[in-house]
Design a protein around this motif. Structure first.
Motif, PDB file in Angstrom:
ATOM      1  N   HIS A  83       0.834  -1.213   0.000  1.00 30.02           N
ATOM      2  CA  HIS A  83       0.000   0.000   0.000  1.00 30.02           C
ATOM      3  C   HIS A  83       0.864   1.257   0.000  1.00 30.02           C
ATOM      4  N   GLY A 132       0.659  -6.063  -2.327  1.00 28.81           N
ATOM      5  CA  GLY A 132      -0.590  -5.405  -1.920  1.00 28.81           C
ATOM      6  C   GLY A 132      -1.306  -6.273  -0.912  1.00 28.81           C
ATOM      7  N   PRO A 133      -1.501  -7.564  -1.250  1.00 24.12           N
ATOM      8  CA  PRO A 133      -2.018  -8.475  -0.234  1.00 24.12           C
ATOM      9  C   PRO A 133      -0.927  -8.653   0.834  1.00 24.12           C
ATOM     10  N   LEU A 134      -1.162  -8.134   2.012  1.00 22.41           N
ATOM     11  CA  LEU A 134      -0.099  -8.014   3.012  1.00 22.41           C
ATOM     12  C   LEU A 134       0.553  -9.352   3.345  1.00 22.41           C
ATOM     13  N   GLY A 169       5.338  -4.198   7.002  1.00 18.32           N
ATOM     14  CA  GLY A 169       4.743  -3.352   8.034  1.00 18.32           C
ATOM     15  C   GLY A 169       4.135  -4.192   9.147  1.00 18.32           C
ATOM     16  N   ASP A 170       3.482  -3.514  10.065  1.00 16.05           N
ATOM     17  CA  ASP A 170       2.798  -4.239  11.142  1.00 16.05           C
ATOM     18  C   ASP A 170       1.782  -5.218  10.555  1.00 16.05           C
ATOM     19  N   GLY A 171       1.125  -4.781   9.490  1.00 11.37           N
ATOM     20  CA  GLY A 171       0.115  -5.637   8.856  1.00 11.37           C
ATOM     21  C   GLY A 171       0.740  -6.924   8.351  1.00 11.37           C
ATOM     22  N   GLU A 175       0.201 -11.175   9.472  1.00  5.24           N
ATOM     23  CA  GLU A 175      -0.285 -12.189   8.538  1.00  5.24           C
ATOM     24  C   GLU A 175       0.372 -13.543   8.779  1.00  5.24           C
ATOM     25  N   ASN A 200       5.907   0.844  13.200  1.00  5.55           N
ATOM     26  CA  ASN A 200       5.415   2.174  13.595  1.00  5.55           C
ATOM     27  C   ASN A 200       4.233   2.090  14.556  1.00  5.55           C
ATOM     28  N   ILE A 202       1.286   1.544  14.264  1.00  6.38           N
ATOM     29  CA  ILE A 202      -0.015   2.054  13.804  1.00  6.38           C
ATOM     30  C   ILE A 202      -0.435   1.236  12.600  1.00  6.38           C
ATOM     31  N   CYS A 203      -1.686   0.837  12.560  1.00  6.66           N
ATOM     32  CA  CYS A 203      -2.189   0.245  11.318  1.00  6.66           C
ATOM     33  C   CYS A 203      -3.468   0.950  10.897  1.00  6.66           C
ATOM     34  N   ILE A 261       4.940   6.805  11.706  1.00  5.61           N
ATOM     35  CA  ILE A 261       4.139   6.837  10.478  1.00  5.61           C
ATOM     36  C   ILE A 261       3.834   8.297  10.114  1.00  5.61           C
ATOM     37  N   HIS A 275      -2.261   7.070   7.565  1.00  4.52           N
ATOM     38  CA  HIS A 275      -2.048   5.753   6.957  1.00  4.52           C
ATOM     39  C   HIS A 275      -2.536   5.675   5.509  1.00  4.52           C
TER      40      HIS A 275
HETATM   41  C1  LIG Z   1      -4.163  -9.420   3.122  1.00  7.09           C
HETATM   42  C2  LIG Z   1      -4.553  -7.995   3.292  1.00  7.09           C
HETATM   43  N1  LIG Z   1      -5.457  -7.674   4.222  1.00  7.09           N
HETATM   44  C3  LIG Z   1      -5.850  -6.392   4.365  1.00  7.09           C
HETATM   45  C4  LIG Z   1      -5.335  -5.410   3.571  1.00  7.09           C
HETATM   46  C5  LIG Z   1      -5.824  -3.982   3.698  1.00  7.09           C
HETATM   47  N2  LIG Z   1      -4.801  -3.146   4.373  1.00  7.09           N
HETATM   48  C6  LIG Z   1      -3.937  -2.413   3.677  1.00  7.09           C
HETATM   49  S1  LIG Z   1      -2.846  -1.607   4.643  1.00  7.09           S
HETATM   50  C7  LIG Z   1      -3.536  -2.241   6.040  1.00  7.09           C
HETATM   51  C8  LIG Z   1      -2.976  -1.898   7.385  1.00  7.09           C
HETATM   52  C9  LIG Z   1      -1.550  -2.207   7.439  1.00  7.09           C
HETATM   53  O1  LIG Z   1      -0.953  -1.663   8.561  1.00  7.09           O
HETATM   54  P1  LIG Z   1       0.604  -1.431   8.564  1.00  7.09           P
HETATM   55  O2  LIG Z   1       1.281  -2.578   7.972  1.00  7.09           O
HETATM   56  O3  LIG Z   1       0.972  -1.053   9.942  1.00  7.09           O
HETATM   57  O4  LIG Z   1       0.802  -0.243   7.571  1.00  7.09           O
HETATM   58  P2  LIG Z   1       1.048   1.286   7.937  1.00  7.09           P
HETATM   59  O5  LIG Z   1      -0.134   1.729   8.735  1.00  7.09           O
HETATM   60  O6  LIG Z   1       2.297   1.347   8.708  1.00  7.09           O
HETATM   61  O7  LIG Z   1       1.126   1.952   6.607  1.00  7.09           O
HETATM   62  C10 LIG Z   1      -4.606  -3.059   5.731  1.00  7.09           C
HETATM   63  C11 LIG Z   1      -5.418  -3.767   6.744  1.00  7.09           C
HETATM   64  C12 LIG Z   1      -4.390  -5.797   2.605  1.00  7.09           C
HETATM   65  N3  LIG Z   1      -3.840  -4.923   1.774  1.00  7.09           N
HETATM   66  N4  LIG Z   1      -3.995  -7.082   2.513  1.00  7.09           N
END
Ligand SMILES: Cc1ncc(C[n+]2csc(CCOP(=O)(O)OP(=O)(O)O)c2C)c(N)n1
Length: 679
Positions: A83, A132-134, A169-171, A175, A200, A202-203, A261, A275
């Protein structure tokens, strides 16, 4: 094995260095915020928060050459947190990749090379994989690291000591696929893998603490990583961590970089407000003011331009030095030949005949016959690597003449991915993207669902991974409905760019293997657990062309008239032939169509498709031990779709065939009942 020393390779940081790096970082910040602002959509938080890490990476750490993004010896960077795409686009643009400022201004617009999430090189050079898919980027990077080590065992550390760097990232860290990949990377000792964790806290929905509270450092230490902790905004700490990571010889590295962030946006930094939405005109103006930036949109300071211009000689020198090593290797004719073969992914000119003429025992499970084909392919393609998710004894994907790769022995050709299907799938497309290897991986068909999104990303990129899915229907028997695929065929057929083959016997299987190499994208091989009756001469004479065309008349003649047409795939082709014989005994004329590959059939011209399925046909029937979804487009709304639109059951194969009506007699019963009265 020694890797080039980062500490000697990297220039020491003077205060002047830091000054220019800070300018680069701030340029990334503002460019990213501006692009998101203009598009009125996107994610400024990550690029702003990781700007220092990015500046150092692209300026000093990566051994890359922006003028030749495809250079095989390059370090690779994967933005797993896709993202934050403007992070990547800004750095690609600034460091000299062929991605213009106009493209940055066109962020997220139709047809631009800067789509919302990074898309593999078709869009922007330097985008190593679509993300994109985290979490998937981490697994893809793990696959690239695997490919590096595999090739190192064949061509030497001089050529294959690149690092694969993923930014997560945290996201990503939450996973499951990231855990699978980390566990695998630690187990295999992938010292060439560096994960930067943009920590960071924060998500999207707010503070991470509301959703995750484990000790990530200890988790990764347990996986076998070298874990480093740094302030992600401090160039000295960044340099030191990267130098350590680049020097690491035995373990993968996790660099936990604490960042803020949206750093630079005075009111939104440190909050989820930065974000995934534009900063807004006011906050953008405040950001620029705080950074001492001019008002002009998309401003790039001259000294930043000059700085990266001055780095190009070093970037080119990396490649030149590597090319000299390659030239030295090429002095060895045997190695040179192997290199050419792997680099071009070349099969012998007569590979199709070599496969077709292979003596494969009939009347066996296609998975068992498949193993013979895999052995042959391994002979023909030295760059062919297989892997399985702890099922090689059952999906029969392993190359019998070779052992399994271990952390100490990369000369082998089979990889144990462990029970980590999702990471396996993403790692396999990572391997393919790396280049010089052709990966195949396998598991039970029903677990393709675990892998699905990675298959999808592979399809999106047209990455030619061979996915071997065995135990392809209820006829796997006693393991029951959790293991019996029903809707998976329809689901895979619905996926663009994926080619799905379900061969009916050894001849179709051979033809499938011939065609698989011609596919421009991933390929799914759907193979049976149970023995299947061979169609003998019928497929021997027709399958080679028939499979290439996706569907063909196996019994009867194309076009013309018949009372009943039965279209079937895989194990149900034999059943269709038996049912046809019974119908003929009743005096009915029958055409049997084998349709091992819908995608190929769709690609044929209308005349061919009409000849196979058309003509004066009394009743069109489809026969497949799976969901009937999709078949009516071939048999018409008034056709009879014989399939299984419910879950299976645990029982021996024969009992299931009786229960679900997959015996010749029961099929004939249903067809007879569906025939027009008097027909
Ligand atoms: C598999 C998957 N689930 C959900 C998303 C939607 N999504 C995009 S960014 C995000 C939050 C990610 O948080 P973080 O990794 O901390 O990113 P930051 O806030 O630091 O940019 C989500 C839930 C995605 N892209 N992929």
């Amino acid at each position: 094995m020694t890797t080039p020393s980062a500490s000697t390779r990297l220039a020491p940081l003077t205060s002047q260095d830091k000054q220019i790096l800070q300018k680069v970082a701030d340029t990334v910040r503002v460019l990213s915020a501006e692009a998101v602002e203009k598009a009125a959509s996107g994610h400024p938080g990550l690029p702003m928060g990781c700007a220092e890490l990015g500046a150092y990476l692209y300026a000093y750490a990566l051994r890359h050459n922006p003028r030749n993004p495809g250079w095989m010896g390059r370090d690779r960077f994967v933005l797993s947190a896709g993202h934050g795409s403007m992070f990547l686009y800004s750095l690609l643009h600034l460091s000299g990749y062929a991605l213009s400022l106009d493209e940055l201004k066109n962020f997220r617009q139709l047809g631009s090379r800067t789509p919302g999430h990074p898309e593999h090189e078709a869009h922007a050079p330097g985008v190593e994989t679509t993300t994109g898919p985290l979490g998937q980027g981490v697994a893809a990077a793990t696959g690239m690291a695997i490919a590096q080590k595999w090739l190192r065992a064949r061509f030497g550390a001089e050529l294959f000591s690149a690092k694969i760097v993923a930014l997560a990232g945290d996201g990503c860290m939450m996973e499951g696929i990231t855990s699978e990949a980390g566990s695998l990377a630690g187990h295999l000792g992938l010292e060439n893998l560096i994960i930067i964790y943009d920590s960071n806290d924060i998500c999207l929905d707010g503070p991470l603490a509301e959703a995750m509270s484990e000790d990530t450092a200890r988790r990764y230490e347990a996986y076998g990583f070298n874990v480093l902790r740094i302030n992600g905004h401090d160039f000295d700490e960044i340099k030191k961590a990267f130098a350590t990571a680049w020097d690491e010889n035995t373990r993968p590295t996790l660099i936990i970089a604490k960042t803020i962030i949206g750093k630079g946006a005075p009111n939104k930094q440190g909050t989820s407000a930065s974000h995934g939405a534009k900063l807004g005109a006011e906050e953008l103006a405040a950001t620029k003011k705080a950074l001492g930036w001019p008002d002009e949109a998309f401003h790039i300071p001259t000294e930043v331009r000059e700085f990266f211009k001055s780095r190009q000689a070093q970037f080119a020198a990396y490649e030149k030095a590597w090319n000299e090593k390659l030239a030295a290797l090429m002095q060895d004719p045997e190695k040179a030949k192997l290199w050419e073969t792997c680099a071009n992914g070349e099969l012998p000119a007569d590979y199709a005949d070599a496969i077709w003429n292979l003596d494969v025992a009939p009347n066996k499970a296609t998975r068992a016959q498949g193993q013979q084909l895999i052995a042959k392919v391994a002979e023909l393609a030295p760059f062919f690597v297989t892997g399985s998710a702890d099922l090689s004894c059952s999906d029969l994907t392993n190359i019998k003449s070779s052992q399994f790769v271990t952390r100490a022995d990369w000369t082998q050709r089979n990889i144990k991915f462990g029970v980590r299907e999702f990471a396996m799938a993403a790692a396999n497309y990572g391997m393919w993207l790396h280049g010089m290897v052709q990966p195949l991986c396998g598991t039970f068909f029903t677990f393709s669902d675990y892998m699905r999104n990675a298959i999808r990303v592979a399809a999106l990129m047209k990455a030619r991974v061979f996915f071997q899915f065995t135990h392809d229907s209820i006829f796997l028997g006693e393991d029951g409905p959790t293991h019996q695929p029903i809707e998976q065929l329809a689901a895979l057929r619905a996926m663009p760019n994926l080619t799905v083959f379900r061969p009916c016997d050894e001849n179709e299987l051979k033809a499938m293997w011939i065609e698989a190499w011609k596919c421009d994208g991933p390929v799914a091989f759907i193979l049976s657990r149970q023995g299947i009756e061979s169609q003998g001469e019928a497929t021997r004479s027709r399958a080679r062309e028939g499979v290439a065309r996706g569907g063909y008349v196996l019994k009867g003649e194309p076009g013309g008239r018949c009372d009943v047409l039965i279209a079937a795939t895989g194990s149900e082709v034999g059943l269709a032939m038996r049912a046809a014989a019974l119908l003929e005994q009743q005096g009915r004329s029958v055409r049997v169509v084998s349709m091992p590959c819908w995608e190929r059939f769709e690609a044929q011209d209308a005349a061919y498709r009409e000849a196979v399925l058309g003509g004066e046909v009394g009743l069109r029937v489809s026969l497949e031990a799976a969901a009937t979804l999709g078949w009516h487009k071939y048999i018409g709304a008034d056709g009879l779709a014989i399939g299984i639109d419910q879950f299976g059951m645990s029982a021996p194969e024969k009992a299931l065939a009786e229960h679900f009506g997959f015996t010749p007699e029961k099929v004939v019963e249903r067809i007879t009942a569906a025939l027009p009265v008097g027909a």
